[in-house]
Design an enzyme around this catalytic site. Structure first.
Site: not given
Ligand code: AQP
Length: 332
Positions: A115, A196, A199
Site C-alpha cells: 500500500k 487482489k 476498494k
Molecule cells: N480481494 C479480496 N478477496 C478476499 N477477501 C478480501 N478482503 C479484502 N479484499 C479481499 C477481506 O475483507 C476484509 C476487510 O478488508 P478491509 O476493507 O478491512 O481491508 P483490506 O483487506 O485492505 O481490503 P481492501 O478492499 O483492499 O480495502 P482498501 O482498498 O481500503 O485497503 C478482510 O478480512 C480482508 O481480508
C-alpha cells in the site's frame, strides 16, 4: 455477553464501497460463524483514516458499511456490530502494544509495503495499522478472526504481541487464531488477476462493488481480462484470470468448480463470461433489495446498542493490562 462459545472478532474499513471480494472472502464467513460463536463485528473507521478520507463522505461510508453487513446476513440480535472509534480502549491498547511491538515486527508487514509503495508520502498510521488491529482483536479475548488471506500476517502479529505481553507482564490475552476460507480468501482484481480486488484500486474496473448498478457490474465482468488460450479450467498459476472468475462463479451460485469446468468444456470465454455476468447481476439485485431496506436511523441504533454491549468487555481487558503494567493507581 460473553458465554462459553468461542469469541469471533473481525472488521472492515469504511474506506470505500465494499466489493465482492470483501463479501466472498470475509462477510459470508462471518455469517456462517454467527450461530456457533459470540461474534463481534466492527466498522474499523480508525483504520480507514490511515489514508486520507473525505470527511464529508466518511460518515455515509460508515453507515453504508453497516448496511452491507446487515444485507450480507449479519444479524444484530445474534452478533454485536459497532464502530471502532466509539470505544476509546482500542486506541489506548494500541498505544500500549506500540510499546511492546518492535520496528522489526512492522517492517515485515507486506501489506504496508504494497500500500505504501504507490504513495509519495505515507502516514505513520498506515505503518502502525497492524498494531491497532492487534488491539482490536486482543481487547475482546478473541479466539477466532475470520479474514481474507491478506490479513493473515496481521493476525500473526496480534498473536506475537499477545504472547510477548503475557510472557513479560503476566497472563492477560487469549491467543487468537486466523481462519480463512478454503476458497475465496483472495478474490483477484478483474483488471489485473495478479493483484487482489481492492476498494481503493485506481480503476473501478478492478472490482464489483456491492452497490454497483447490476447492469454496469455485468459489463465489468464482460470486460474482465482473461488468459491466453480458450479452455475454462481452474489452474491459478497458468490461468489466474479464468481461475478467479471460476471461483467467483462457484461461490456465488454454489456449483462446484469441477462441475463448472465440465459445463463449459469446449465452450469459449465469451459464453462463460456472459453466464457469470448474469449470476453477478442476479446476486446484486437480490443483495441490493436487502441493502436498501435499512434506514440510517436503524443503523445508528444498532451501532449505539453494539457499543453499549461491548464497552464493559473492552474496559475490563484494558484495566487488566494497565494493572499488569503497574499504572493502575486510582481504581485498582
Ligand atoms: N480481494 C479480496 N478477496 C478476499 N477477501 C478480501 N478482503 C479484502 N479484499 C479481499 C477481506 O475483507 C476484509 C476487510 O478488508 P478491509 O476493507 O478491512 O481491508 P483490506 O483487506 O485492505 O481490503 P481492501 O478492499 O483492499 O480495502 P482498501 O482498498 O481500503 O485497503 C478482510 O478480512 C480482508 O481480508
Amino acid at each position: 455477553m460473553i458465554t462459553n462459545k468461542p469469541t469471533v472478532f473481525s472488521g472492515i474499513q469504511p474506506s470505500g464501497i465494499l466489493h465482492v471480494g470483501n463479501y466472498l472472502g470475509a462477510l459470508t464467513q462471518w455469517v456462517d460463524l454467527q450461530d456457533q460463536s459470540d461474534c463481534i463485528f466492527c466498522v474499523v473507521d480508525y483504520h480507514a483514516i490511515t489514508v486520507r478520507q473525505e470527511p464529508a463522505k466518511l460518515g455515509r461510508q460508515i453507515l453504508d458499511t453497516v448496511k452491507i453487513y446487515l444485507a450480507s446476513g449479519i444479524n444484530p440480535a445474534k452478533s454485536v456490530i459497532f464502530q471502532q472509534s466509539d470505544i476509546s480502549a482500542h486506541t489506548e491498547l494500541a498505544w500500549i502494544l506500540n510499546c511492546i511491538a518492535r520496528i522489526a515486527d512492522l517492517n515485515k508487514m507486506t501489506q504496508f509495503k504494497e500500500k505504501g509503495a504507490s504513495k509519495e508520502s505515507v502516514s505513520v498510521g498506515l505503518y502502525d495499522y497492524p498494531v491497532l488491529m492487534a488491539a482490536d482483536i486482543l481487547l475482546y479475548q478473541t479466539d477466532i478472526v475470520p479474514v481474507g488471506e491478506d490479513q493473515v500476517q496481521h493476525v500473526e502479529l496480534a498473536r506475537t504481541l499477545a504472547q510477548r505481553f503475557n510472557r513479560d507482564y503476566g497472563q492477560v490475552f487469549k491467543i487468537p487464531q486466523a481462519v480463512i476460507k478454503k476458497q475465496g480468501a483472495r478474490i483477484m482484481g478483474l483488471d489485473d488477476p495478479a493483484k487482489k480486488m481492492s476498494k481503493s484500486a485506481s480503476s473501478p474496473n478492478n472490482y464489483i462493488a456491492l452497490t454497483d448498478a447490476p447492469e454496469a457490474a455485468a459489463k465489468k465482468i464482460m470486460r474482465a481480462v482473461t488468459d491466453s488460450g480458450s479452455e475454462i479450467i481452474y489452474e491459478p498459476k497458468k490461468k489466474p484470470a479464468i481461475s478467479n472468475l471460476l471461483v467467483t462463479f462457484s461461490l456465488l451460485n454454489g456449483i462446484n468448480i469441477h462441475e463448472l469446468e465440465t459445463r463449459y468444456r469446449n465452450k469459449g470465454y465469451g459464453e462463460f463470461k456472459k453466464d457469470l455476468a448474469q449470476e453477478v447481476k442476479a446476486f446484486l439485485i437480490e443483495f441490493q433489495l436487502k441493502y436498501n431496506s435499512f434506514s440510517d436511523d436503524e443503523v445508528k441504533r444498532i451501532l449505539q446498542d453494539g457499543a453499549a454491549k461491548i464497552l464493559p468487555v473492552a474496559e475490563q481487558t484494558l484495566k487488566k493490562v494497565k494493572n499488569k503494567l503497574g499504572i493502575l493507581i486510582l481504581s485498582s
